[in-house]
Design a protein around this motif. Structure first.
Motif: not given
Length: 291
Positions: A121-123, A134-148, A187-188
């Motif tokens: 993903f590009k930001f 911004d915590p607003m973006a964290y649910p989105l990062y969680e999806v990206i992180s879970e997918a590796g 998101f280590p």
């Protein structure tokens, strides 16, 4: 993708034209004209042909900044992914989702991963108008992180809006790479790519990449002849396995970038790491089991 045939992997390439468009002016985009002048707008198939001719691979994406601009990207994530799938030997599709869309952005990210097999993903914090931590973006990062998958963030000054009244509404503060340090801590397991020499915050980017094992730097958007000394020094030493070739094409061509990089005082053993090997390792391109 047969990486043995590749001379380089360009990790930063923009898709600016849709295959559904009947007319293109090829006169450049207004938002970038102040910095780069005339910019040809390539479709995904045209990018594939361009990079195949050079025996290169490229990561391709758009930028979704609809919450700030009021309009969707000219080329959809779906089109890019579907078109790139026709050129798996050359193109790697990334997606871009505006974090301000909240739950809809999270749903879109999941769909793009599951149904369209995007590889990252590009930001663009300044264009999208948000601080990366911004915590607003964290649910989105969680999806990206879970997918590796990796997340690539624009950093530093931008050609978007340069020279326009009020900078076209672009606020540079959002793209200070230091905000990515929080993201790297929280998101280590999500690889983070800091895009561009981070003018005027180069030292911050180098510090984060040196401290956080999953953080990389792509060298796109600036000719190597303008690289600051500390960037060259760390490319040759501490961060030689963290640096990635990127052009920012079509704003800056890979031909121009590579020509100037050849004149830079980079160690012989480091050049292949930057041009290809680091990207192969980061994206798992040497793993035949990875899609």
């Amino acid at each position: 993708m047969d990486v043995s045939r590749l001379t380089a992997i360009d990790v930063h390439t923009h898709v600016l034209a849709s295959v559904t468009e009947h007319q293109r002016s090829d006169s450049g985009t207004d938002a970038l004209a102040g910095t780069f002048g005339t910019i040809r707008e390539f479709t995904v198939p045209e990018l594939a042909q361009y990079y195949r001719e050079r025996s290169m691979a490229a990561i391709v994406f758009t930028v979704d900044s609809a919450s700030r601009t009021g309009h969707d990207p000219r080329v959809s994530n779906e089109e890019i992914a579907e078109q790139a799938a026709e050129y798996p030997d050359t193109l790697i599709p990334f997606a871009s989702v505006d974090p301000a869309h909240g739950a809809a952005a999270v749903r879109a990210a999941r769909r793009l991963i599951d149904e369209h097999l995007v590889r990252g993903f590009k930001f663009h914090p300044s264009d999208q108008g948000f601080f990366p931590n911004d915590p607003m973006a964290y649910p989105l990062y969680e999806v990206i992180s879970e997918a590796g998958l990796p997340a690539l963030f624009h950093s530093g000054q931008t050609g978007v809006g340069a020279g326009q009244r009020g900078g076209g509404g672009i606020r540079l503060k959002y793209s200070n790479p230091m905000y990515l340090d929080d993201v790297a801590v929280d998101f280590p397991d999500m690889p983070i790519i800091i895009a561009h020499p981070s003018v005027p915050w180069q030292d911050e980017a180098l510090a984060i990449a040196g401290h956080k094992p999953q953080v990389y730097i792509d060298l796109s958007g600036w000719s190597p002849k303008y690289f600051p000394p500390q960037l060259v020094a760390q490319t040759n030493s501490l961060l030689k396995r963290k640096m990635l070739f990127g052009s920012d094409f079509p704003a800056l061509s890979p031909d121009r970038w590579l020509s100037d990089f050849a004149k830079l005082e980079i160690k012989d053993e480091v050049r292949p790491l930057v041009l290809k090997d680091n990207a192969v390792r980061l994206f798992g391109l040497d793993n035949p089991e990875k899609p």
